[in-house]
Write a protein that holds these residues in place. Structure first.
Motif, PDB file in Angstrom:
ATOM      1  N   LYS A  25       0.851  -1.187   0.000  1.00 28.77           N
ATOM      2  CA  LYS A  25       0.000   0.000   0.000  1.00 28.77           C
ATOM      3  C   LYS A  25       0.887   1.238   0.000  1.00 28.77           C
ATOM      4  N   LEU A  26       0.505   2.220  -0.794  1.00 30.35           N
ATOM      5  CA  LEU A  26       1.278   3.454  -0.900  1.00 30.35           C
ATOM      6  C   LEU A  26       0.499   4.613  -0.280  1.00 30.35           C
ATOM      7  N   ASP A  27       1.200   5.683   0.013  1.00 32.68           N
ATOM      8  CA  ASP A  27       0.586   6.874   0.593  1.00 32.68           C
ATOM      9  C   ASP A  27      -0.239   7.593  -0.474  1.00 32.68           C
ATOM     10  N   VAL A  28      -1.540   7.685  -0.271  1.00 33.23           N
ATOM     11  CA  VAL A  28      -2.422   8.354  -1.246  1.00 33.23           C
ATOM     12  C   VAL A  28      -3.027   9.632  -0.667  1.00 33.23           C
ATOM     13  N   SER A  29      -2.494  10.080   0.458  1.00 33.68           N
ATOM     14  CA  SER A  29      -3.094  11.223   1.152  1.00 33.68           C
ATOM     15  C   SER A  29      -3.047  12.511   0.338  1.00 33.68           C
ATOM     16  N   SER A  30      -2.059  12.649  -0.536  1.00 31.36           N
ATOM     17  CA  SER A  30      -1.936  13.884  -1.316  1.00 31.36           C
ATOM     18  C   SER A  30      -2.390  13.710  -2.763  1.00 31.36           C
ATOM     19  N   SER A  31      -2.982  12.570  -3.094  1.00 28.59           N
ATOM     20  CA  SER A  31      -3.371  12.335  -4.491  1.00 28.59           C
ATOM     21  C   SER A  31      -4.568  13.195  -4.879  1.00 28.59           C
ATOM     22  N   LYS A  32      -4.595  13.538  -6.156  1.00 26.43           N
ATOM     23  CA  LYS A  32      -5.694  14.320  -6.700  1.00 26.43           C
ATOM     24  C   LYS A  32      -6.470  13.465  -7.702  1.00 26.43           C
ATOM     25  N   GLU A  33      -7.742  13.757  -7.818  1.00 25.12           N
ATOM     26  CA  GLU A  33      -8.587  13.003  -8.740  1.00 25.12           C
ATOM     27  C   GLU A  33      -8.081  13.138 -10.171  1.00 25.12           C
ATOM     28  N   ASN A  34      -8.051  12.012 -10.910  1.00 24.77           N
ATOM     29  CA  ASN A  34      -7.722  12.075 -12.324  1.00 24.77           C
ATOM     30  C   ASN A  34      -8.539  11.058 -13.098  1.00 24.77           C
ATOM     31  N   ARG A  35      -8.518  11.179 -14.421  1.00 27.43           N
ATOM     32  CA  ARG A  35      -9.284  10.296 -15.298  1.00 27.43           C
ATOM     33  C   ARG A  35      -8.320   9.487 -16.167  1.00 27.43           C
ATOM     34  N   VAL A  36      -8.595   8.197 -16.285  1.00 26.82           N
ATOM     35  CA  VAL A  36      -7.770   7.301 -17.093  1.00 26.82           C
ATOM     36  C   VAL A  36      -8.681   6.516 -18.025  1.00 26.82           C
ATOM     37  N   THR A  37      -8.285   6.423 -19.294  1.00 25.25           N
ATOM     38  CA  THR A  37      -9.032   5.637 -20.274  1.00 25.25           C
ATOM     39  C   THR A  37      -8.187   4.458 -20.718  1.00 25.25           C
ATOM     40  N   THR A  38      -8.772   3.281 -20.694  1.00 23.86           N
ATOM     41  CA  THR A  38      -8.091   2.084 -21.194  1.00 23.86           C
ATOM     42  C   THR A  38      -8.930   1.491 -22.315  1.00 23.86           C
ATOM     43  N   ARG A  39      -8.273   1.192 -23.430  1.00 22.00           N
ATOM     44  CA  ARG A  39      -8.969   0.707 -24.629  1.00 22.00           C
ATOM     45  C   ARG A  39      -8.372  -0.636 -25.050  1.00 22.00           C
ATOM     46  N   PHE A  40      -9.207  -1.464 -25.654  1.00 24.65           N
ATOM     47  CA  PHE A  40      -8.724  -2.770 -26.099  1.00 24.65           C
ATOM     48  C   PHE A  40      -9.219  -3.054 -27.512  1.00 24.65           C
ATOM     49  N   THR A  41      -8.432  -3.841 -28.226  1.00 32.39           N
ATOM     50  CA  THR A  41      -8.771  -4.298 -29.570  1.00 32.39           C
ATOM     51  C   THR A  41      -8.852  -5.818 -29.542  1.00 32.39           C
ATOM     52  N   ASN A  42      -9.924  -6.383 -30.096  1.00 36.63           N
ATOM     53  CA  ASN A  42     -10.018  -7.834 -30.159  1.00 36.63           C
ATOM     54  C   ASN A  42     -10.939  -8.262 -31.307  1.00 36.63           C
ATOM     55  N   ILE A  43     -11.324  -9.527 -31.306  1.00 37.96           N
ATOM     56  CA  ILE A  43     -12.135 -10.088 -32.388  1.00 37.96           C
ATOM     57  C   ILE A  43     -13.438 -10.606 -31.803  1.00 37.96           C
ATOM     58  N   ARG A  94     -12.489   7.087 -13.050  1.00 39.26           N
ATOM     59  CA  ARG A  94     -12.308   8.273 -12.213  1.00 39.26           C
ATOM     60  C   ARG A  94     -11.544   7.819 -10.974  1.00 39.26           C
ATOM     61  N   GLN A  95     -10.249   8.110 -10.937  1.00 39.09           N
ATOM     62  CA  GLN A  95      -9.402   7.663  -9.838  1.00 39.09           C
ATOM     63  C   GLN A  95      -9.443   8.690  -8.714  1.00 39.09           C
ATOM     64  N   LEU A  96     -10.050   8.305  -7.614  1.00 44.24           N
ATOM     65  CA  LEU A  96     -10.243   9.233  -6.503  1.00 44.24           C
ATOM     66  C   LEU A  96      -9.041   9.247  -5.565  1.00 44.24           C
ATOM     67  N   ARG A  97      -8.445   8.073  -5.341  1.00 50.58           N
ATOM     68  CA  ARG A  97      -7.213   7.977  -4.555  1.00 50.58           C
ATOM     69  C   ARG A  97      -6.269   7.039  -5.279  1.00 50.58           C
ATOM     70  N   HIS A  98      -5.017   7.456  -5.441  1.00 47.24           N
ATOM     71  CA  HIS A  98      -4.083   6.658  -6.226  1.00 47.24           C
ATOM     72  C   HIS A  98      -2.652   7.102  -5.964  1.00 47.24           C
ATOM     73  N   ALA A  99      -1.715   6.178  -6.201  1.00 46.91           N
ATOM     74  CA  ALA A  99      -0.289   6.477  -6.096  1.00 46.91           C
ATOM     75  C   ALA A  99       0.452   5.435  -6.910  1.00 46.91           C
ATOM     76  N   SER A 100       1.701   5.741  -7.256  1.00 46.08           N
ATOM     77  CA  SER A 100       2.496   4.809  -8.050  1.00 46.08           C
ATOM     78  C   SER A 100       3.962   4.895  -7.649  1.00 46.08           C
ATOM     79  N   THR A 101       4.706   3.854  -8.034  1.00 44.71           N
ATOM     80  CA  THR A 101       6.132   3.815  -7.764  1.00 44.71           C
ATOM     81  C   THR A 101       6.790   2.878  -8.774  1.00 44.71           C
ATOM     82  N   SER A 102       8.088   3.032  -8.940  1.00 45.89           N
ATOM     83  CA  SER A 102       8.865   2.102  -9.764  1.00 45.89           C
ATOM     84  C   SER A 102       9.773   1.232  -8.896  1.00 45.89           C
ATOM     85  N   SER A 103       9.585   1.281  -7.577  1.00 47.34           N
ATOM     86  CA  SER A 103      10.401   0.489  -6.662  1.00 47.34           C
ATOM     87  C   SER A 103      10.054  -0.988  -6.793  1.00 47.34           C
ATOM     88  N   ALA A 104      11.073  -1.811  -7.052  1.00 46.43           N
ATOM     89  CA  ALA A 104      10.863  -3.244  -7.235  1.00 46.43           C
ATOM     90  C   ALA A 104      10.358  -3.917  -5.961  1.00 46.43           C
TER      91      ALA A 104
END
Length: 322
Positions: free
Chosen positions: A235-253, A267-277
Motif C-alpha cells: 500500500k502506498l501513501d495516497v493522502s496527497s493524491s488528486k482526482e484524475n481520469r484514465v481511459t483504457t482501450r482494447f482491440t479484439n475479435i 475516475r481515480q479518486l485515490r491513487h499512487a504509483s512507484t517504480s520500486s521493485a
C-alpha cells in the motif's frame, strides 16, 4: 519486483475449502443462450445494468455519484440486451507493469489484430504487459473480482514509436492494449464478458484481501482448485493524491470474426504509483496461469499503481474501422 516459484502442497482439507461459491441466495436468469445464476434481489437481478442512480444513492449513501450523473446510458444489443456504459461505483485495483518477451507477445496476438496494432517495443526484444487485480465492490453487475493480463499496444492506425508511444499514453492517461487473460469469480461477469465484450474470461476463485500494509491477491487454478498465482503489493501513501481520469482501450475479435474495440474510463479518486521493485512480489506455481505468465519471460517492473478507490464506466465494444 520479486518473482518466486513454489510447488503447491495442499491436503484434502484445503482442496475441500477451495471453493468460490458464496453463501448467497441466487436466482437464474437468461443471458443470450446461457442460464446464469445471479444474486437474488441484487442490482443485476432487479435492473439488468440500468439501475436508477436514486437506488444507488439509497443503498450506498456514502458513494459520490456526481460523475455518473453526467453520463447517459443507451440500450445496446451485445449478444443480449444491455445498457452501455456499465457503471462501477466503488472499486479498488493494483497494477504491476513489466517488460516481457516481444516475440512471445506477438505470437499470442491474432494476425488480424496485429495488422492494426503492435506490442510496444520499449527496447530491443522487449515489450510491455500489465497485470491488474480488480476488486469491484459495488457495480451494476453486483460484486466480483477480476484479474487482467494485457499487452500494451499502439493506437490502431498510428505508428508505433516504442517507448515514446508508451510515454505519450502515460502523459495523456489514454492506454491501448490487447487482453490476454481475464479470469473472474462470478458466472455473471464471465458470461457477460465473453458473450458481450469478446473477452477471454473464465470462472475461478480469486481472493482479494488487504492488511495494514499490503494487498494480497490469490488466484486459483480453475481445474485443480490449487493456488496458482499470488500477487502481493505494498500500500502506498495516497493522502496527497488528486482526482484524475484514465481511459483504457482494447482491440479484439468478436464472435463473428470482426475486429472490435471497447474502452473504459476511470475516475481515480485515490491513487499512487512507484517504480520500486520492492513494492511488488509475484509468486508463481506450476498452475496453468503461472505457466502462461512464465512463458512471457517477465523482466523489469516498469511501474506499480496502487488505486484503492476508483469509479468506472465500461462501454460496449464497436466494430474497429481500419
Amino acid at each position: 519486483m520479486k518473482i518466486t516459484s513454489l510447488a503447491p502442497i495442499f491436503g484434502a482439507c484445503l482442496l475441500a475449502a477451495a471453493t468460490f461459491a458464496q453463501a448467497t441466495e441466487t436466482t437464474v436468469i437468461k443471458i443470450g443462450d446461457h442460464d446464469v445464476p445471479v444474486v437474488k434481489g441484487g442490482l443485476y437481478d432487479r435492473f439488468r445494468s440500468n439501475p436508477p442512480l436514486s437506488v444507488i444513492a439509497a443503498e450506498s449513501p456514502g458513494t459520490d455519484l456526481s460523475w455518473f450523473k453526467g453520463i447517459a446510458k443507451e440500450k445496446v444489443d451485445i449478444g443480449f440486451e444491455s445498457y452501455s456504459p456499465n457503471f462501477y461505483y466503488e472499486n479498488s485495483r493494483v497494477t504491476a507493469i513489466f517488460t516481457a518477451d516481444l516475440a512471445r507477445l506477438r505470437e499470442l496476438m491474432p494476425p488480424e489484430v496485429l495488422e492494426q496494432v503492435q506490442p510496444l517495443q520499449v527496447w530491443p526484444g522487449r515489450g510491455v504487459v500489465a497485470l491488474t487485480a480488480y476488486a469491484y465492490h459495488y457495480c451494476d453487475n453486483d460484486r466480483y473480482n477480476e484479474i487482467g493480463l494485457s499487452v500494451v499496444t499502439n493506437k490502431p492506425g498510428s505508428s508505433s514509436w516504442g517507448p515514446f508511444s508508451l510515454m505519450g499514453q502515460s502523459f495523456s492517461d489514454d492506454f491501448w492494449g490487447y487482453v490476454l487473460k481475464l479470469p473472474v469469480d462470478t458466472e455473471l461477469a464471465e458470461v457477460r464478458g465473453v458473450v458481450g465484450y469478446n473477452l477471454p474470461k473464465w470462472l475461478t476463485r480469486i481472493d482479494y484481501n488487504e492488511d495494514e500494509n499490503n494487498v494480497v491477491v490469490k488466484i486459483f487454478d480453475s481445474e485443480t482448485q490449487a493456488l496458482d498465482v499470488t500477487l502481493q503489493t505494498r500500500k502506498l501513501d495516497v493522502s496527497s493524491s488528486k482526482e484524475n481520469r484514465v481511459t483504457t482501450r482494447f482491440t479484439n475479435i468478436d464472435q463473428q470474426g470482426q475486429l472490435t474495440t471497447g474502452y473504459s474510463t476511470s475516475r481515480q479518486l485515490r491513487h499512487a504509483s512507484t517504480s520500486s521493485a520492492d513494492a511488488v512480489k509475484l509468486t508463481l506455481t506450476d498452475g496453468s496461469l503461472s505457466r502462461f505468465i512464465e512463458s512471457l519471460k517477465l523482466g523489469k517492473m516498469v511501474k506499480y499503481e496502487y488505486v484503492p478507490n476508483f469509479q468506472a464506466a465500461l462501454y460496449a465494444p464497436k466494430p474497429l474501422k481500419p
